[in-house]
Design an enzyme around this catalytic site. Structure first.
Site, PDB file in Angstrom:
ATOM      1  N   THR A 147      12.075 -28.171  -7.217  1.00  0.00           N
ATOM      2  CA  THR A 147      12.678 -28.691  -8.448  1.00  0.00           C
ATOM      3  C   THR A 147      13.995 -29.417  -8.187  1.00  0.00           C
ATOM      4  O   THR A 147      14.720 -29.074  -7.235  1.00  0.00           O
ATOM      5  CB  THR A 147      12.927 -27.502  -9.414  1.00  0.00           C
ATOM      6  OG1 THR A 147      13.793 -27.919 -10.464  1.00  0.00           O
ATOM      7  CG2 THR A 147      13.586 -26.314  -8.723  1.00  0.00           C
ATOM      8  N   ASP A 148      14.317 -30.342  -9.083  1.00  0.00           N
ATOM      9  CA  ASP A 148      15.616 -31.034  -8.994  1.00  0.00           C
ATOM     10  C   ASP A 148      16.776 -30.072  -9.275  1.00  0.00           C
ATOM     11  O   ASP A 148      17.927 -30.395  -9.011  1.00  0.00           O
ATOM     12  CB  ASP A 148      15.670 -32.240  -9.944  1.00  0.00           C
ATOM     13  CG  ASP A 148      15.483 -31.901 -11.424  1.00  0.00           C
ATOM     14  OD1 ASP A 148      15.284 -30.713 -11.757  1.00  0.00           O
ATOM     15  OD2 ASP A 148      15.548 -32.840 -12.250  1.00  0.00           O
ATOM     16  N   GLU A 149      16.465 -28.886  -9.821  1.00  0.00           N
ATOM     17  CA  GLU A 149      17.538 -27.953 -10.192  1.00  0.00           C
ATOM     18  C   GLU A 149      18.267 -27.400  -8.971  1.00  0.00           C
ATOM     19  O   GLU A 149      19.371 -26.868  -9.092  1.00  0.00           O
ATOM     20  CB  GLU A 149      16.982 -26.817 -11.057  1.00  0.00           C
ATOM     21  CG  GLU A 149      16.273 -27.374 -12.279  1.00  0.00           C
ATOM     22  CD  GLU A 149      16.076 -26.398 -13.422  1.00  0.00           C
ATOM     23  OE1 GLU A 149      16.782 -25.384 -13.477  1.00  0.00           O
ATOM     24  OE2 GLU A 149      15.198 -26.675 -14.245  1.00  0.00           O
ATOM     25  N   TYR A 192      17.212 -18.783 -11.128  1.00  0.00           N
ATOM     26  CA  TYR A 192      15.988 -19.570 -10.886  1.00  0.00           C
ATOM     27  C   TYR A 192      16.230 -20.604  -9.800  1.00  0.00           C
ATOM     28  O   TYR A 192      15.509 -20.652  -8.796  1.00  0.00           O
ATOM     29  CB  TYR A 192      15.530 -20.251 -12.184  1.00  0.00           C
ATOM     30  CG  TYR A 192      14.502 -21.348 -11.952  1.00  0.00           C
ATOM     31  CD1 TYR A 192      13.241 -21.058 -11.424  1.00  0.00           C
ATOM     32  CD2 TYR A 192      14.790 -22.688 -12.242  1.00  0.00           C
ATOM     33  CE1 TYR A 192      12.306 -22.062 -11.194  1.00  0.00           C
ATOM     34  CE2 TYR A 192      13.859 -23.696 -12.019  1.00  0.00           C
ATOM     35  CZ  TYR A 192      12.624 -23.377 -11.495  1.00  0.00           C
ATOM     36  OH  TYR A 192      11.698 -24.378 -11.263  1.00  0.00           O
ATOM     37  N   LYS A 194      14.621 -20.890  -5.994  1.00  0.00           N
ATOM     38  CA  LYS A 194      13.833 -22.042  -5.530  1.00  0.00           C
ATOM     39  C   LYS A 194      14.474 -22.647  -4.270  1.00  0.00           C
ATOM     40  O   LYS A 194      13.769 -23.040  -3.338  1.00  0.00           O
ATOM     41  CB  LYS A 194      13.734 -23.106  -6.629  1.00  0.00           C
ATOM     42  CG  LYS A 194      12.869 -22.719  -7.811  1.00  0.00           C
ATOM     43  CD  LYS A 194      11.398 -22.496  -7.471  1.00  0.00           C
ATOM     44  CE  LYS A 194      10.691 -23.767  -7.086  1.00  0.00           C
ATOM     45  NZ  LYS A 194       9.218 -23.491  -6.883  1.00  0.00           N
TER      46      LYS A 194
END
Ligand code: NAD
Ligand code: TYD
Length: 341
Positions: A128-130, A152, A156
């Site tokens: 993810t870009d997060e 989260y 990741k």
């Protein structure tokens, strides 16, 4: 590449990916391996099971269970793994971080170890870009530092780093994609877009965090699936590729557009207390994957219109989820007494 293990394939993006791949590659066989948490649903793959009998197998299991993962890889002679399995919702990670660390970090390690053992041609990690954290100015390239701020995104990032460790330490042919926010069919209605659409259909207020000025790059799920396919076949082992549209939208504008599409008043927007540690903006530099020939086909407006239409036409899918005690309990815990005005 013939036999692909898709872990987490019963979730939102995974189920769209499985359908996309079986339609596109008539000689591929897919084994979905999924624990069926609250977010994983066999209904998401109901049509796939009927249309692709013989090329599609479902196995219920946990990616943290090494012996079952190994047995499935051996039995089905897996030559590529695409890992979607994760706890994926930021708000839940604030309530119960442990399950995120377990699945997103430890589970990734179990899959990598099994992939190494079985000598697969490719292990692909869906990330993810997060992991870049909030990008207040400019855009994150794939070499941007990881500034995770939620359990989260931290989990990741842990998974991503373990993937790179297996590439460098053991020559495992790993690729990673870091996608922006997806929207489209079969997204569990606790994520903002399906939550807002289904609330609006029922004239229930749309709980907008803070002032709604946070920005996300919302991409259509099938564009993301196509990007993963391109990286799976053309990406270079050891490399990371960002996947998104490169265009960001403020949450308040997204909420208004949903209401306009459904012919509902903007007064349904209800500001609520902000999410702790809420990342203000995610923004990706997507030139690396564009060089492989991929670009997203849908603008945000087109993606949102298709998504709204799907939820309007598929109440059979989301009404039982939203009326269930599990969802109702989450909704109360998450939103009760949170109104700002
Ligand atoms: P989702 O929550 O809809 O689906 C996750 C799936 O994983 C479910 O089917 C669930 O049952 C399964 N799962 C969870 N724990 C498991 C375990 N221990 N063993 C086996 N299966 C397990 O998530 P999603 O939105 O489809 O996201 C899929 C992947 O894409 C995730 O890795 C997520 O981090 C990543 N991603 C999501 C987005 C997004 O906008 N949704 C954007 C970028 C990346
Ligand atoms: P979400 O769908 O949870 O994805 P993520 O936080 O992983 O990007 O949320 C998307 C954006 O919408 C994020 O800025 C938080 C905001 N949001 C709301 O304003 N209200 C809500 O009820 C939810 C769930 C999210």
């Amino acid at each position: 590449m013939r036999n692909i293990l898709v872990t987490g394939g019963a979730g939102f993006i995974g189920s769209n990916f499985v359908r996309y791949m079986l339609e596109k590659y008539p000689d591929y066989r897919i084994v979905v391996y999924d624990k069926l948490t609250y977010a994983g649903r066999l209904e998401n793959l109901q049509d796939v099971a009927e249309r692709f009998r013989g090329r599609y197998t479902f196995v219920q299991g946990d990616i943290c269970d090494a012996s079952q993962v190994n047995a499935v890889m051996k039995e089905h002679r897996i030559d590529a793994v695409v890992n979607f399995a994760a706890e994926s919702h930021v708000d839940r990670s604030l309530m119960e971080p442990g399950s995120f660390i377990q699945t997103d970090v430890y589970g990734t390690y179990v899959l990598l170890e099994a992939a190494k053992e079985h000598g697969v041609e490719r292990y692909h990690q869906v990330s993810t870009d997060e992991v870049y954290g909030e990008i207040l100015e400019g855009r994150a390239t794939e070499t941007y530092p990881l500034h995770t701020r939620s359990p989260y995104s931290a989990s990741k990032a842990g998974g991503d780093l373990m993937c790179l460790a297996y590439y460098h330490s053991f020559d495992l042919p790993v690729t990673i994609t870091r996608g922006s926010n997806n929207i489209g069919p079969y997204q569990y209605p606790e994520k903002v877009v399906p939550l807002f659409i289904t609330n609006a259909i029922d004239d229930i207020p749309l709980p907008l965090y803070g002032d709604g000025s946070q920005m996300r790059d919302y991409q259509y799920v099938l564009d993301h699936c196509e990007g993963i396919d391109v990286v799976l076949h053309k990406g270079k082992p050891g490399e990371i590729y960002n996947l998104g549209t490169g265009v960001e939208t403020r949450n308040i504008d997204m909420a208004r557009m949903i209401l306009d599409l459904l012919g509902k008043p903007h007064s349904l927007i209800q500001p609520v207390r902000d999410r702790p540690g809420h990342d203000r903006r995610y923004a990706l530099d997507i030139r690396k994957v564009q060089a492989l020939g991929w670009r997203s086909r849908h603008t945000f407006e087109e993606a949102l219109e298709k998504t709204v239409r799907w939820y309007v036409e598929n109440e059979w899918w989301w009404r039982p989820i939203k009326s269930g005690e599990f969802y109702q309990d989450y909704y109360r815990r998450q939103y009760a007494g949170r109104e700002l005005t």
